[in-house]
Design a protein around this motif. Sequence first.
Motif, PDB file in Angstrom:
ATOM      1  N   UNK A 430       4.403   3.459  -4.615  1.00 42.05           N
ATOM      2  CA  UNK A 430       5.127   2.179  -4.491  1.00 42.05           C
ATOM      3  C   UNK A 430       6.456   2.148  -5.236  1.00 42.05           C
ATOM      4  N   UNK A 431       6.480   2.671  -6.465  1.00 38.11           N
ATOM      5  CA  UNK A 431       7.728   2.644  -7.234  1.00 38.11           C
ATOM      6  C   UNK A 431       8.744   3.614  -6.640  1.00 38.11           C
ATOM      7  N   UNK A 432       8.289   4.809  -6.259  1.00 30.85           N
ATOM      8  CA  UNK A 432       9.207   5.796  -5.685  1.00 30.85           C
ATOM      9  C   UNK A 432       9.868   5.304  -4.419  1.00 30.85           C
ATOM     10  N   UNK A 433       9.153   4.466  -3.642  1.00 31.51           N
ATOM     11  CA  UNK A 433       9.703   3.993  -2.366  1.00 31.51           C
ATOM     12  C   UNK A 433      10.864   3.026  -2.547  1.00 31.51           C
ATOM     13  N   UNK A 449       7.516  -4.697  -9.042  1.00 31.24           N
ATOM     14  CA  UNK A 449       6.155  -4.235  -8.806  1.00 31.24           C
ATOM     15  C   UNK A 449       5.163  -4.742  -9.867  1.00 31.24           C
ATOM     16  N   UNK A 450       5.660  -5.401 -10.898  1.00 31.46           N
ATOM     17  CA  UNK A 450       4.763  -5.866 -11.958  1.00 31.46           C
ATOM     18  C   UNK A 450       3.714  -6.854 -11.440  1.00 31.46           C
ATOM     19  N   UNK A 451       4.079  -7.833 -10.590  1.00 33.51           N
ATOM     20  CA  UNK A 451       3.025  -8.707 -10.051  1.00 33.51           C
ATOM     21  C   UNK A 451       1.977  -7.940  -9.257  1.00 33.51           C
ATOM     22  N   UNK A 452       2.417  -6.934  -8.505  1.00 28.19           N
ATOM     23  CA  UNK A 452       1.467  -6.118  -7.733  1.00 28.19           C
ATOM     24  C   UNK A 452       0.539  -5.367  -8.677  1.00 28.19           C
ATOM     25  N   UNK A 453       1.110  -4.777  -9.745  1.00 29.51           N
ATOM     26  CA  UNK A 453       0.282  -4.058 -10.720  1.00 29.51           C
ATOM     27  C   UNK A 453      -0.705  -4.995 -11.381  1.00 29.51           C
ATOM     28  N   UNK A 457      -4.777  -4.562 -11.164  1.00 27.48           N
ATOM     29  CA  UNK A 457      -5.613  -4.411 -12.364  1.00 27.48           C
ATOM     30  C   UNK A 457      -6.638  -5.537 -12.452  1.00 27.48           C
ATOM     31  N   UNK A 458      -6.220  -6.763 -12.101  1.00 29.14           N
ATOM     32  CA  UNK A 458      -7.148  -7.894 -12.158  1.00 29.14           C
ATOM     33  C   UNK A 458      -8.305  -7.714 -11.183  1.00 29.14           C
ATOM     34  N   UNK A 485      -1.112  -0.886  -1.138  1.00 34.96           N
ATOM     35  CA  UNK A 485      -0.859  -1.890  -0.086  1.00 34.96           C
ATOM     36  C   UNK A 485       0.142  -2.933  -0.580  1.00 34.96           C
ATOM     37  N   UNK A 486      -0.078  -3.448  -1.802  1.00 35.15           N
ATOM     38  CA  UNK A 486       0.842  -4.436  -2.347  1.00 35.15           C
ATOM     39  C   UNK A 486       2.233  -3.869  -2.562  1.00 35.15           C
ATOM     40  N   UNK A 487       2.308  -2.599  -2.998  1.00 40.23           N
ATOM     41  CA  UNK A 487       3.610  -1.970  -3.179  1.00 40.23           C
ATOM     42  C   UNK A 487       4.351  -1.817  -1.859  1.00 40.23           C
ATOM     43  N   UNK A 488       3.612  -1.466  -0.777  1.00 39.15           N
ATOM     44  CA  UNK A 488       4.249  -1.355   0.536  1.00 39.15           C
ATOM     45  C   UNK A 488       4.774  -2.702   1.003  1.00 39.15           C
ATOM     46  N   UNK A 489       3.992  -3.768   0.757  1.00 40.55           N
ATOM     47  CA  UNK A 489       4.442  -5.112   1.135  1.00 40.55           C
ATOM     48  C   UNK A 489       5.660  -5.534   0.320  1.00 40.55           C
ATOM     49  N   UNK A 490       5.665  -5.231  -0.974  1.00 39.91           N
ATOM     50  CA  UNK A 490       6.804  -5.594  -1.814  1.00 39.91           C
ATOM     51  C   UNK A 490       8.057  -4.820  -1.403  1.00 39.91           C
TER      52      UNK A 490
END
Length: 681
Positions: A430-433, A449-453, A457-458, A485-490
């Motif tokens: 996600x970060x690399x993209x 990406x912090x909200x996704x992370x 984790x939650x 998945x969240x990283x791709x959406x972000x």
Amino acid sequence: MIVELGHFALILAALVGVVQMIVPLWGAHKGWRGWMAMAHPAATTQFALMAFSFLALTYAFVVSDFSVRLVFANSHSAKPMLYKISGVWGNHEGSMLLWLLILTLFGACAAWFGGNLPRSLQARVLAVQAAVSVAFYAFILFTSNPFERLEFPPFDGRDLNPLLQDPGLAFHPPFLYLGYVGLSMAFSFAIAALLEGRVDAAWGRWVRPWTLAAWVFLTIGIALGSWWAYYELGWGGFWFWDPVENASFMPWLLAAALLHSAIVVEKRESLKAWTILLAILAFGFSLLGTFIVRSGVLTSVHAFANDPERGVFILAILGVFVGGGLLLFAWRATAMEAKGVFGMVSRETALVTNNVLLAVSCFVVFVGTIWPLVVELASARSMWQVGGSLIENPFYTMGLFSKPEQVSVGPPFFNAAFTPFFVALAVILPVGAVLAWKRGSLRRAAAPMLPVAGLAIALGALAFALQTGRSAMGPVGVVLGVWVVGGAAMDLWLRTGRGAMGNRLSRLRRLPRADWGKFTAHAGLGITIFAIAALMAWEDEDIRVAQVGDRWDVGIHSIQLNSVDNVDGPNYFAERADMTVFRNGREVGHLYPEKRTYPVAGMPTTEAGIRNGVLRDVYVVLGDAQSAGGWAVRSYIKPFANWIWGGAILMALGGFISLSDRRLRVAAGAARRKPEGVPAE
């Protein structure tokens, strides 16, 4: 007569292939346009002849012409029509004919849709593609003739392997071959570029659609094979690290690496040498898979043939094309000088890391697959025969072996050695993209990406809290799946820029299809990672001997054996159980697992009873009747099993969406091309 015409068409196609291999290549070398133009009609003619040849063999199977040896060995008059047709490629000779048909189809597509390629490059691509075809024409005509007649035709056939009489296996080989053979186009583009002495951004754009198409078909083929193994073999699993499974997985990993590497060539004109090398190796591993399936050196439920002579022929093809490609690669190294430079923190670096992880993962699978063969060869004899002489086995001399060794490399090795690399890939994806090209900021890329992370984790912590006495694999899978998945959406959302929500949503709808394809494929990967981890961590299993009327608990479900009856199918007879499934005391459905016997083939098969669900499958297998009464029964609760194939479908769908983007299908514009005759860089 039709069979003989099919054989004649195959021979004619081989002769046309020889012409296509030589004439355009020489014309490109000399700059003779007429000779280069020969590639177009030759490619079309080759495909037309191969299509006729394949249809002729299909006709023989459909009408049950048992005077053809291949039909006699792999069909039966009582077999359903679907399996008569799939029987064409459910054997070694027919599958090789399908391989050649697809190989010529890709060559014809390069002729039909490659009009925007430089004339000399297209001529060389089609010539190299024809050279691969000629090698397989020689293989099939000299060692594996599918049109051979029997002197005394029998009344009926021996039937197709019962394990292959299944819808999943009917469509699995064609899709897998579209992927395997599709990588030959990436190979042909790589060799053609080396012959031209030029690898540039335009080449990176030209090779991407072919690689993407091959990767998509490989994804579908692997998913179909996994789905078939899940419900047909009765082992209760979706992947067993079988040598033939690995044979398709290795080129899939390299094709994924090649896709991402070609992006760097197109955008930044970097990683040229690495991309060319990946194109050669990806096709090389496709040929290696063909060797594993057909040589008999490694045993597998999927293997087509057990013929060392054929294996040696395929090994020679592998050596000529991969070895020749690597020699040409070394000779033309100076033509692949990278132009773009980039910092340690950049999207280029992220893609390089992606490539390294995928390539190392492939190497791990390769070592685990081939290691038993290496040990067996090294320890088989104290004396080796070399030519006409006997020499002492050096491994015995060194004291490494005192007796023949047999080594089995199974899932524990692959799970332990392969998983860390794929986990690392999922973490950086996600970060690399979202990193910037050339020089990026890790802090700036990671901030959105912090909200996704946090969400990942939650949810992982919630999964860990809810499970009791289970492994950490499930929560880790939740974290990785949500993260990817969240990283791709972000990543997709960040492409809409800044401004009001309405404006960003409007821009989101107008984003290029390639962006939507990337999101869909990456989301599919995240879903598959989560589903595999969840299934392996949270599965419930029960093995018992059950009497009619018995009821037992498996997880939150109860299963009751009501009866076991004898039933007859179109070309088999079976014992079929009737089982009722309860959840929390309430009846939710019936399952009908079977043990089938195919009398013509003399082979039993297992048909699992599966109640598919969104969150879990109830999976029941009927075993043998016991001498003391009752039947052996295995019951499983498989959470999120269908999400594995749902993720694979999304990955393939993402590839198709990207292919539908005209920017990807159309090569670089004329302004980016160099005039023909410009010397190599």
